[in-house]
Motif scaffolding. Sequence first.
Motif, PDB file in Angstrom:
ATOM      1  N   LYS A 168      -5.421   1.440  -3.604  1.00 28.98           N
ATOM      2  CA  LYS A 168      -5.026   0.097  -3.914  1.00 28.98           C
ATOM      3  C   LYS A 168      -6.211  -0.288  -4.070  1.00 28.98           C
ATOM      4  O   LYS A 168      -6.759  -0.924  -4.891  1.00 28.98           O
ATOM      5  N   LYS A 169      -7.384   0.199  -2.798  1.00 25.57           N
ATOM      6  CA  LYS A 169      -8.938  -0.964  -2.965  1.00 25.57           C
ATOM      7  C   LYS A 169      -9.374  -0.475  -3.818  1.00 25.57           C
ATOM      8  O   LYS A 169     -10.259  -0.649  -4.209  1.00 25.57           O
ATOM      9  N   LEU A 170      -9.144   1.079  -4.230  1.00 30.71           N
ATOM     10  CA  LEU A 170     -10.184   1.455  -5.380  1.00 30.71           C
ATOM     11  C   LEU A 170      -9.827   0.966  -6.747  1.00 30.71           C
ATOM     12  O   LEU A 170     -10.828   1.076  -8.410  1.00 30.71           O
ATOM     13  N   THR A 229     -12.470  -1.789  -8.532  1.00 26.74           N
ATOM     14  CA  THR A 229     -13.471  -1.442  -8.534  1.00 26.74           C
ATOM     15  C   THR A 229     -14.412  -1.666  -9.245  1.00 26.74           C
ATOM     16  O   THR A 229     -13.864  -0.600 -10.134  1.00 26.74           O
ATOM     17  N   ASP A 236     -13.530   3.196   5.196  1.00 24.95           N
ATOM     18  CA  ASP A 236     -13.812   2.407   6.055  1.00 24.95           C
ATOM     19  C   ASP A 236     -15.627   2.559   6.465  1.00 24.95           C
ATOM     20  O   ASP A 236     -15.883   2.347   7.741  1.00 24.95           O
ATOM     21  N   ARG A 243     -15.730   5.057   1.243  1.00 24.13           N
ATOM     22  CA  ARG A 243     -16.038   3.934   1.801  1.00 24.13           C
ATOM     23  C   ARG A 243     -14.561   3.382   1.338  1.00 24.13           C
ATOM     24  O   ARG A 243     -13.618   2.722   2.767  1.00 24.13           O
ATOM     25  N   SER A 244     -13.393   3.732   0.742  1.00 25.73           N
ATOM     26  CA  SER A 244     -12.387   3.214   0.503  1.00 25.73           C
ATOM     27  C   SER A 244     -11.081   4.165   1.670  1.00 25.73           C
ATOM     28  O   SER A 244     -10.376   2.698   2.069  1.00 25.73           O
ATOM     29  N   ALA A 289       0.762  -0.734  -0.228  1.00 18.79           N
ATOM     30  CA  ALA A 289       0.243  -0.123   0.045  1.00 18.79           C
ATOM     31  C   ALA A 289       1.034   1.353   0.283  1.00 18.79           C
ATOM     32  O   ALA A 289       0.881   2.569  -0.784  1.00 18.79           O
ATOM     33  N   GLU A 338      -3.727   2.941   0.400  1.00 18.96           N
ATOM     34  CA  GLU A 338      -4.569   1.942   0.775  1.00 18.96           C
ATOM     35  C   GLU A 338      -5.823   2.324  -0.509  1.00 18.96           C
ATOM     36  O   GLU A 338      -6.318   1.218  -0.478  1.00 18.96           O
ATOM     37  N   ALA A 339      -6.343   3.071   0.441  1.00 18.78           N
ATOM     38  CA  ALA A 339      -7.515   2.965  -0.031  1.00 18.78           C
ATOM     39  C   ALA A 339      -7.591   3.479  -2.574  1.00 18.78           C
ATOM     40  O   ALA A 339      -8.136   3.150  -2.780  1.00 18.78           O
ATOM     41  N   GLN A 370     -19.500  -4.349  -6.101  1.00 21.55           N
ATOM     42  CA  GLN A 370     -18.791  -3.191  -4.552  1.00 21.55           C
ATOM     43  C   GLN A 370     -19.716  -2.047  -4.026  1.00 21.55           C
ATOM     44  O   GLN A 370     -19.614  -1.581  -3.554  1.00 21.55           O
TER      45      GLN A 370
END
Length: 378
Positions: free
Chosen positions: A132-134, A137, A250, A246-247, A49, A129-130, A199
């Motif tokens: 990376k999550k996005l 998606t 949370d 959300r990413s 991340a 990290e966000a 998602q």
Amino acid sequence: MKQDIAIYTLTSELHDEKAVTTMTTAFLESLGIEYQLKGTDYSDYGSHALNLIYVRTGGTEGIFRRLLPELQNKSQRPFYLLTSGKSNSLAASMEILSFLRQNDICGEIIHGDSDYITRRIHLLSKVEEAKKKLCGTRLGIIGEPSDWLISSHADKAKVKEMLGIELIDIPMQELLDEIGDTKQIYESLKVLINRYQLQGFTLRCFDLLTTVKDTGCMALAKLNSEGYVAGCEGDVPAMLSMMIVRSLLDISGFQANPSRINPETGEMLFAHCTIPLDMVEHYELDTHFESGIGTGIRGYMKEGPVTIFKVAGNLSRSFIAEGELVRNEAKPDLCRTQQVIRLSDKSLTTSYFLTNPIGNHHIIMPGHCKQLLEHLLK
């Protein structure tokens, strides 16, 4: 949550390795962060991340320049140069960053006292990290945006390029076919979520009023509380804003309309007929405001700090403002969940909301989150 931080090192051969190792241990321990020390093994650079390059000494500029092509092939994220300032490490970091800027490559030197460095690393770790999550998606657009949302569409190519989010069109009829005669809106939306591996989604929900004589308000409230992003009226920019929240944090976001503005006090009334159930202390059921049928939710969120957020559909601009939720209301002539928010900067009521808004819906979240959101959108 454990942070995924990797630290790689740059060290000049002219410096005594034992002394540098002792200095490294003391410096990194002073930060009090969790990390993986990779040293000079850059084989998995970019896979974490947050990837930090710890410039331990001066004389490392040439080493970095030789590594640069390999590192760029592994990651397109900015280069974060960590330095203690000892052994000419800051000077080397400045030379490296200057070289990056000359070549239109983003980077930053992370330097200061231990508390500042730690705070900065924690912030960057959350942001990276966000992102990376996005990336990867999948968000659904179930039905076209509502007819009145004439400015609330999205540039799918730009969204994919900048955030890594794929927007997927799903015909409204596909949802209606799933609902059939059962009127199980929640279960039917879950079928589409699983079918398209989503998602989140935004729904042209007003069509449900005329087709199945019901609302999606409770289904959206439940799905948001389960960790999905579930937006109203087919508003794609609002959905993207909720996904970013959300990413990054949370938490769920409340999609609402500004319904009343007082420029002199900075107070604004936001309202909508659904709110994520995990955002409220308690809630009541009522009818849907505009139609008088189905179910609307009157939710009561805890008073205190909030942030209002919205991105444009082409991600060309955003709005972020902090304020205080001063009270919840329950007037009969508005959408059922009603929040009175006082902006920290009351001038935004006129300079943004009454002059240059990004559509009508905005996303409200608990807490003051402006700094994190600004860094993610850089």
